[in-house]
Design a protein around this motif. Structure first.
Motif, PDB file in Angstrom:
ATOM      1  N   SER A 267       0.842  -1.181   0.000  1.00 52.25           N
ATOM      2  CA  SER A 267       0.000   0.000   0.000  1.00 52.25           C
ATOM      3  C   SER A 267       0.878   1.232   0.000  1.00 52.25           C
ATOM      4  N   ILE A 268       0.335   2.333  -0.481  1.00 50.44           N
ATOM      5  CA  ILE A 268       1.086   3.575  -0.486  1.00 50.44           C
ATOM      6  C   ILE A 268       0.562   4.529   0.582  1.00 50.44           C
ATOM      7  N   ALA A 269      -0.374   4.075   1.388  1.00 46.72           N
ATOM      8  CA  ALA A 269      -0.958   4.947   2.404  1.00 46.72           C
ATOM      9  C   ALA A 269      -0.005   5.077   3.571  1.00 46.72           C
ATOM     10  N   ILE A 270       0.248   6.281   3.969  1.00 44.93           N
ATOM     11  CA  ILE A 270       1.108   6.553   5.117  1.00 44.93           C
ATOM     12  C   ILE A 270       0.384   7.545   6.003  1.00 44.93           C
ATOM     13  N   GLY A 271       0.397   7.317   7.240  1.00 43.76           N
ATOM     14  CA  GLY A 271      -0.209   8.260   8.159  1.00 43.76           C
ATOM     15  C   GLY A 271      -1.033   7.557   9.202  1.00 43.76           C
ATOM     16  N   GLU A 272      -1.972   8.258   9.776  1.00 39.67           N
ATOM     17  CA  GLU A 272      -2.784   7.733  10.845  1.00 39.67           C
ATOM     18  C   GLU A 272      -4.224   7.562  10.368  1.00 39.67           C
ATOM     19  N   VAL A 273      -4.899   6.551  10.916  1.00 39.79           N
ATOM     20  CA  VAL A 273      -6.303   6.346  10.603  1.00 39.79           C
ATOM     21  C   VAL A 273      -7.117   7.354  11.405  1.00 39.79           C
ATOM     22  N   PRO A 274      -7.876   8.229  10.756  1.00 36.28           N
ATOM     23  CA  PRO A 274      -8.601   9.266  11.503  1.00 36.28           C
ATOM     24  C   PRO A 274      -9.799   8.677  12.236  1.00 36.28           C
ATOM     25  N   ALA A 275     -10.371   9.488  13.068  1.00 33.82           N
ATOM     26  CA  ALA A 275     -11.557   9.066  13.808  1.00 33.82           C
ATOM     27  C   ALA A 275     -12.722   8.878  12.846  1.00 33.82           C
ATOM     28  N   CYS A 276     -13.631   7.961  13.180  1.00 33.59           N
ATOM     29  CA  CYS A 276     -14.761   7.639  12.322  1.00 33.59           C
ATOM     30  C   CYS A 276     -16.062   7.881  13.062  1.00 33.59           C
ATOM     31  N   LYS A 277     -17.136   7.932  12.320  1.00 39.36           N
ATOM     32  CA  LYS A 277     -18.464   8.036  12.912  1.00 39.36           C
ATOM     33  C   LYS A 277     -19.455   7.275  12.048  1.00 39.36           C
ATOM     34  N   LEU A 278     -20.513   6.796  12.668  1.00 39.71           N
ATOM     35  CA  LEU A 278     -21.549   6.081  11.938  1.00 39.71           C
ATOM     36  C   LEU A 278     -22.460   7.086  11.245  1.00 39.71           C
ATOM     37  N   VAL A 279     -22.746   6.817   9.990  1.00 39.11           N
ATOM     38  CA  VAL A 279     -23.621   7.686   9.220  1.00 39.11           C
ATOM     39  C   VAL A 279     -24.845   6.871   8.821  1.00 39.11           C
ATOM     40  N   PHE A 280     -26.011   7.301   9.282  1.00 41.87           N
ATOM     41  CA  PHE A 280     -27.257   6.650   8.903  1.00 41.87           C
ATOM     42  C   PHE A 280     -27.740   7.283   7.602  1.00 41.87           C
ATOM     43  N   ARG A 281     -27.870   6.459   6.571  1.00 43.88           N
ATOM     44  CA  ARG A 281     -28.296   6.962   5.281  1.00 43.88           C
ATOM     45  C   ARG A 281     -29.773   7.369   5.329  1.00 43.88           C
ATOM     46  N   ARG A 282     -30.065   8.465   4.623  1.00 42.10           N
ATOM     47  CA  ARG A 282     -31.465   8.826   4.485  1.00 42.10           C
ATOM     48  C   ARG A 282     -32.172   7.787   3.621  1.00 42.10           C
ATOM     49  N   GLU A 283     -33.426   7.589   3.853  1.00 37.36           N
ATOM     50  CA  GLU A 283     -34.167   6.600   3.083  1.00 37.36           C
ATOM     51  C   GLU A 283     -34.262   7.036   1.627  1.00 37.36           C
ATOM     52  N   LEU A 284     -33.974   6.091   0.710  1.00 38.83           N
ATOM     53  CA  LEU A 284     -34.038   6.393  -0.714  1.00 38.83           C
ATOM     54  C   LEU A 284     -35.480   6.620  -1.148  1.00 38.83           C
ATOM     55  N   THR A 285     -35.694   7.672  -1.888  1.00 34.02           N
ATOM     56  CA  THR A 285     -37.017   7.930  -2.453  1.00 34.02           C
ATOM     57  C   THR A 285     -37.174   7.132  -3.744  1.00 34.02           C
ATOM     58  N   GLN A 286     -38.380   7.065  -4.237  1.00 32.93           N
ATOM     59  CA  GLN A 286     -38.624   6.362  -5.492  1.00 32.93           C
ATOM     60  C   GLN A 286     -37.888   7.033  -6.644  1.00 32.93           C
ATOM     61  N   THR A 287     -37.789   8.356  -6.597  1.00 35.86           N
ATOM     62  CA  THR A 287     -37.050   9.074  -7.639  1.00 35.86           C
ATOM     63  C   THR A 287     -35.577   8.706  -7.610  1.00 35.86           C
ATOM     64  N   ASN A 288     -35.002   8.593  -6.394  1.00 40.65           N
ATOM     65  CA  ASN A 288     -33.596   8.186  -6.285  1.00 40.65           C
ATOM     66  C   ASN A 288     -33.372   6.813  -6.903  1.00 40.65           C
ATOM     67  N   ILE A 289     -34.252   5.887  -6.594  1.00 38.75           N
ATOM     68  CA  ILE A 289     -34.107   4.521  -7.109  1.00 38.75           C
ATOM     69  C   ILE A 289     -34.228   4.503  -8.632  1.00 38.75           C
ATOM     70  N   GLU A 290     -35.162   5.277  -9.157  1.00 42.25           N
ATOM     71  CA  GLU A 290     -35.340   5.318 -10.613  1.00 42.25           C
ATOM     72  C   GLU A 290     -34.108   5.894 -11.305  1.00 42.25           C
ATOM     73  N   GLU A 291     -33.509   6.928 -10.721  1.00 42.93           N
ATOM     74  CA  GLU A 291     -32.318   7.517 -11.329  1.00 42.93           C
ATOM     75  C   GLU A 291     -31.128   6.569 -11.250  1.00 42.93           C
ATOM     76  N   ILE A 292     -31.034   5.799 -10.170  1.00 36.29           N
ATOM     77  CA  ILE A 292     -29.970   4.792 -10.074  1.00 36.29           C
ATOM     78  C   ILE A 292     -30.161   3.728 -11.152  1.00 36.29           C
ATOM     79  N   TRP A 293     -31.405   3.307 -11.359  1.00 31.95           N
ATOM     80  CA  TRP A 293     -31.693   2.335 -12.406  1.00 31.95           C
ATOM     81  C   TRP A 293     -31.282   2.880 -13.775  1.00 31.95           C
ATOM     82  N   LYS A 294     -31.613   4.114 -14.041  1.00 37.83           N
ATOM     83  CA  LYS A 294     -31.270   4.705 -15.337  1.00 37.83           C
ATOM     84  C   LYS A 294     -29.765   4.789 -15.531  1.00 37.83           C
ATOM     85  N   SER A 295     -29.067   5.280 -14.505  1.00 38.90           N
ATOM     86  CA  SER A 295     -27.628   5.466 -14.617  1.00 38.90           C
ATOM     87  C   SER A 295     -26.905   4.148 -14.847  1.00 38.90           C
ATOM     88  N   MET A 296     -27.229   3.138 -14.044  1.00 37.66           N
ATOM     89  CA  MET A 296     -26.528   1.859 -14.148  1.00 37.66           C
ATOM     90  C   MET A 296     -26.949   1.090 -15.400  1.00 37.66           C
TER      91      MET A 296
END
Length: 529
Positions: free
Chosen positions: A160-189
């Motif tokens: 690996s080329i990573a050098i340094g320290e692992v920073p502090a982390c936090k849990l991120v709760f994702r917002r619920e996907l709307t139907q529009t979000n899902i449709e746009e993901i379908w289109k993009s992929m």
């Protein structure tokens, strides 16, 4: 001139048109003919042109042996209209070519079509939900993580080329996907996968992505019955009941449960004509004018059937649901009628399968603007559809699974490093801009050489490893990253300064070393007088 396979890509119809003209001019025999007591040099009969071009199209892998003589005559009419050929008096511009003995010739140069310059379609940016907005709650508190220092030894162990320290982390709760979000993901992929299957750098030249409705893709995938046929939410867009009954009558001939069959001869031909008339009066083909170029591009993959099937599977998902359902019902009817041995012949001169292709190809695929080869291209596509309709008009399971897995992944709770600006789990953009080689090299260098240079400097300044190990690591680094190494050590002299030679103390000069070397005693002979 040998025919070549014209693969997928922009302006495929134009490329095919130009190639057929060149092949026809090179392969058509020219002879001396007499007409009305006058001789004409280097010309040919209309029937000879039909024979030559029909053989040429049948042996060309871009069209195949299913091209009929009637289609060849129609193409020669377009040749006459576009001044590819002219009569012996120099007249052209009308489609009055017939399969007879009239004489024609080539003009000094048959005009090839130039590639049109399409207005560039604006890039549509697919908007994804903003995952950086955290949900209020106690889970936002940072989780203490022990810092880990990664030295060069660990880097070599982990590659690996990573050098340094692992920073502090936090849990991120994702917002619920709307139907529009899902449709746009379908289109993009979906578009991203289509671009990859076609092997194109971009879909811009063959498809305006703004015209792709993401809702249509999702409806075509999930709103289906047990047979895989699309179910429509708007019942007014369904096929009329009498057309469905007519289609079932011919498919299930001679047992017609939905229709009381009259006893007169030729009834089945009248039913077939009713179906043809209904689909022929549609204002737009089932594959739509907007998607003509993308389906013509897929024809370039027919030499690789598995690729062509997947490309058509994905392309048919882009259709409006009512078009997709009609296409499913029509192609299934065409394939079953062609295999129904109990059905009387629907034409005295044409085989049933050929009749199906001729009758319905134009209502399935054609161009809004007059394209000279659209009938031949449509016939080629419809024939392939009939042979593989069960796979092509079903939902591609691999694509469906990958998109569903991606959506589930986006909805999970993620661990995010403090200070991260974007979500690394999102896929790369589906549509990219092409850059020059110089820009690529600059981006590659600026993105990777800085951490490599820092790693090299750490090896150089590390005093805890022996000189032997340091030389070994530097040698490995020089072999893997010669450019970065050359920047740090541009010359052998700069490299030698890293390992200065120690001055060796010379041993003291002994006095006996200055004396003459010991000479052995030589016995001399003495003479006595």
């Amino acid at each position: 001139m040998e025919p070549r396979l014209v693969g997928p890509g922009p302006y495929r119809a134009t490329r095919l048109w130009n190639e057929i003209i060149e092949l026809f001019r090179a392969g058509m025999p020219l002879r001396k003919h007499r007409c009305r007591f006058k001789s004409y040099e280097r010309c040919f009969k209309a029937s000879e042109a039909v024979e030559c071009l029909h053989e040429l199209l049948g042996s060309n892998q871009n069209f195949g042996p299913e091209v009929t003589r009637d289609q060849t005559v129609k193409l020669l009419k377009k040749f006459l209209k576009n001044h590819v050929i002219e009569d012996i008096k120099g007249r052209w511009g009308k489609e009055d070519f017939e399969d007879d003995g009239r004489l024609y010739r080539f003009p000094p140069s048959s005009p090839l079509k130039s590639y049109p310059k399409k207005p560039s379609c604006g890039k549509e940016v697919i908007k994804f939900p903003d995952w950086n907005e955290p949900r209020a709650g106690p889970s936002q508190e940072p989780i203490s993580v022990k810092s880990i220092a990664m030295n060069s030894e660990m880097w070599y162990k982990r590659h690996s080329i990573a050098i340094g320290e692992v920073p502090a982390c936090k849990l991120v709760f994702r917002r619920e996907l709307t139907q529009t979000n899902i449709e746009e993901i379908w289109k993009s992929m979906t578009l991203s996968r289509l671009q990859k299957v076609l092997g194109l750098d971009s879909l811009d030249e063959v498809l305006d992505t703004k015209l792709v409705n993401s809702k249509h893709i999702v409806q075509n995938v999930y709103n289906v019955n047990k047979q895989g046929i699309v179910t429509l939410e708007d019942k007014s867009k369904e096929l009329p009941h009498w057309i469905l009954s007519a289609m079932k009558c011919l498919v299930n001939w001679p047992s017609c449960s939905d229709l009381k069959q009259p006893t007169y001869s030729g009834f089945e031909r009248d039913v077939f004509k009713t179906i043809v008339d209904y689909f022929s009066q549609m204002k737009e083909p089932l594959l739509t004018f907007n998607f003509f170029d993308i389906f013509v591009s897929v024809l370039g993959l027919l030499q690789k059937p598995s690729k062509a099937v997947e490309a058509l599977q994905i392309s048919c998902l882009l259709l409006p649901p009512e078009n997709r359902k009609r296409l499913q019902l029509l192609v299934r009817m065409m394939a079953r009628i062609s295999l129904n041995q109990d059905l009387p012949r629907l034409s005295e001169s044409v085989r049933t399968r050929t009749l199906m292709v001729q009758a319905f190809s134009r209502c399935i695929l054609c161009s809004k603007d007059e394209i000279d080869l659209d009938e031949l291209l449509a016939a080629k596509l419809v024939s392939f559809l009939m042979d593989n309709y069960q796979e092509i008009l079903s939902v591609p399971s691999a694509l469906k699974s990958s998109i569903e897995d991606h959506v589930v992944h986006l909805q999970r709770v993620q661990m995010k490093h403090t200070g991260a600006d974007s979500d690394a789990t999102l896929p790369p953009p589906s549509f990219c801009h092409q850059i020059t080689t110089g820009e690529f090299e600059y981006q590659r260098a600026s993105g990777s050489q800085e951490p490599l240079a820092a790693l090299l400097e750490e090896i150089v300044m590390n005093k805890e490893i022996s000189v032997k190990d340091k030389k070994k690591k530097l040698k490995q680094f020089q072999k893997s990253y010669p450019e970065v190494y050359r920047v740090r050590f541009p010359s052998p002299e700069t490299e030698a300064m890293l390992f200065p030679e120690k001055t060796k103390q010379k041993p003291p000069i002994l006095m006996w070393a200055l004396k003459k070397p010991f000479q052995p005693f030589h016995r001399t002979r003495s003479f006595r007088m």
